[in-house]
Design an enzyme around this catalytic site. Structure first.
Site, short mmCIF file in Angstrom:
data_model
loop_
_atom_site.label_atom_id
_atom_site.label_comp_id
_atom_site.label_asym_id
_atom_site.label_seq_id
_atom_site.Cartn_x
_atom_site.Cartn_y
_atom_site.Cartn_z
N LEU A 171 48.47 -0.69 -8.36
CA LEU A 171 48.72 -1.87 -7.27
C LEU A 171 47.64 -2.99 -7.64
O LEU A 171 46.32 -2.89 -8.21
CB LEU A 171 48.23 -1.41 -5.78
CG LEU A 171 49.35 -0.28 -5.48
CD1 LEU A 171 48.91 0.49 -4.13
CD2 LEU A 171 50.74 -0.68 -5.34
N ASN A 192 46.54 8.52 -3.11
CA ASN A 192 47.38 9.06 -4.40
C ASN A 192 47.09 10.38 -4.92
O ASN A 192 45.98 10.96 -4.49
CB ASN A 192 47.00 8.10 -5.46
CG ASN A 192 47.63 8.25 -6.90
OD1 ASN A 192 48.78 8.49 -6.80
ND2 ASN A 192 47.03 8.29 -7.97
N THR A 193 48.12 10.92 -5.39
CA THR A 193 47.94 12.36 -5.77
C THR A 193 47.82 12.13 -7.35
O THR A 193 48.70 11.23 -7.88
CB THR A 193 49.16 13.29 -5.34
OG1 THR A 193 50.36 12.67 -6.10
CG2 THR A 193 49.57 13.09 -4.33
N HIS A 194 47.20 12.84 -8.12
CA HIS A 194 46.99 12.71 -9.60
C HIS A 194 46.93 14.23 -10.09
O HIS A 194 46.37 15.07 -9.67
CB HIS A 194 45.81 12.32 -9.94
CG HIS A 194 45.80 11.75 -11.32
ND1 HIS A 194 46.42 10.91 -12.06
CD2 HIS A 194 44.82 12.65 -12.25
CE1 HIS A 194 46.16 11.08 -13.16
NE2 HIS A 194 45.17 11.99 -13.40
N SER A 231 44.46 16.71 -7.86
CA SER A 231 43.71 15.75 -6.79
C SER A 231 44.24 14.87 -5.97
O SER A 231 45.31 14.23 -6.35
CB SER A 231 42.48 14.80 -7.91
OG SER A 231 42.05 15.66 -8.83
N ASP A 268 41.47 3.00 -5.26
CA ASP A 268 40.86 1.81 -5.29
C ASP A 268 41.07 1.07 -6.51
O ASP A 268 42.15 0.87 -6.99
CB ASP A 268 39.02 2.10 -5.51
CG ASP A 268 38.71 2.78 -6.73
OD1 ASP A 268 37.70 3.34 -7.03
OD2 ASP A 268 39.57 2.96 -7.51
N ASP A 272 42.57 5.74 -11.00
CA ASP A 272 42.35 7.01 -10.39
C ASP A 272 40.91 7.29 -10.23
O ASP A 272 40.21 8.53 -10.56
CB ASP A 272 42.96 8.09 -11.34
CG ASP A 272 44.47 7.88 -11.43
OD1 ASP A 272 44.82 8.10 -12.70
OD2 ASP A 272 45.22 7.84 -10.38
C1 GRF Z 1 53.16 13.89 -9.70
O1 GRF Z 1 52.77 14.77 -10.39
C2 GRF Z 1 51.98 12.72 -9.64
O2 GRF Z 1 50.84 13.30 -9.00
C3 GRF Z 1 52.21 11.73 -10.86
O3 GRF Z 1 53.45 11.93 -11.09
C4 GRF Z 1 54.12 13.07 -10.51
C5 GRF Z 1 55.33 12.60 -9.64
O4 GRF Z 1 56.03 13.79 -9.84
N1 GRF Z 1 51.78 10.63 -10.71
P1 GRF Z 1 57.47 13.74 -8.77
O5 GRF Z 1 58.10 12.41 -9.02
O6 GRF Z 1 56.87 14.01 -7.34
O7 GRF Z 1 58.27 14.76 -9.18
#
Ligand code: GRF
Length: 196
Positions: free
Chosen positions: A92, A106-108, A135, A140, A144
């Protein structure tokens, strides 16, 4: 009731689990809109749950900033309390981060600060790591690098491929994400002062 907007780029499997969780009456949050930077496959989950969707196609804009400005406009339509990036494969622009963080998470699929960026799963495998993780962070301006809200270790097993490892990480991501959203919704986790 906490309102949440989710941004995706891909299959949206994590989004779907969030939509399923939000359907139960005891979950203190609801998804009000799902957006994407392309005609993402995962938008079908939102449609199935009758959640409004919007697409701001990245390639239609000359610059990341112009794309971000339109994305910001779309988000403002829904005025979500929280914006969740769940597989959005775009950085972003700083203006958008400034407008929404720290209520922008965000999920990583790695144990940050290990293996940031678009290929966290692949990088963990390439590094020969014996464990990686999942995570949830506040977004920010970095890649990540924001404050960590939740994370958990996931073992790397012999013979793991990027696919098998990512499939083992995603359920952990989903559980962490749902728990973070629940804690934000109940006030247990106060995002107005991101943890340093
Ligand atoms: C997830 O593991 C997310 O953390 C990463 O890409 C994947 C997205 O998977 N950035 P989905 O589109 O939710 O199946």
């Amino acid at each position: 009731m906490l309102t949440v907007a989710v941004l995706i780029s891909g299959t949206g499997s994590n989004l779907r689990v969030l939509l399923e969780a939000a359907r139960s009456t005891d979950f203190p949050a609801r998804v009000v809109a799902v957006g994407a930077d392309r005609e993402a496959e995962g938008l079908a989950h939102a449609e199935e749950f009758a959640i409004p969707t919007f697409v701001v196609p990245y390639e239609r804009f000359d610059t990341r900033e112009q794309w971000g400005a339109e994305l910001d406009e779309q988000l403002r339509v829904w005025q979500p309390d929280l914006v969740v990036l769940s597989g959005l494969m775009r950085l972003l622009p700083p203006d958008v981060v400034a407008a929404w963080a720290p209520r922008l998470i965000n999920t990583h699929p790695a144990y940050l600060p290990e293996f940031p960026g678009a290929h966290g799963v692949r990088d963990a495998l390439a590094a020969g790591a014996s464990e990686t993780g999942a995570s949830v962070i506040v977004v920010d301006d970095g890649v990540d690098t924001g404050p960590i809200l939740a994370q958990e270790r996931v073992a790397v097993l012999p013979g793991d491929t990027e696919h098998t490892l990512h499939d083992r990480i995603k359920p952990v991501e989903r559980r962490l994400l749902i728990d973070v959203i629940r804690r934000v919704a109940t006030g247990e986790l106060d995002l107005s002062f991101p943890r340093t």
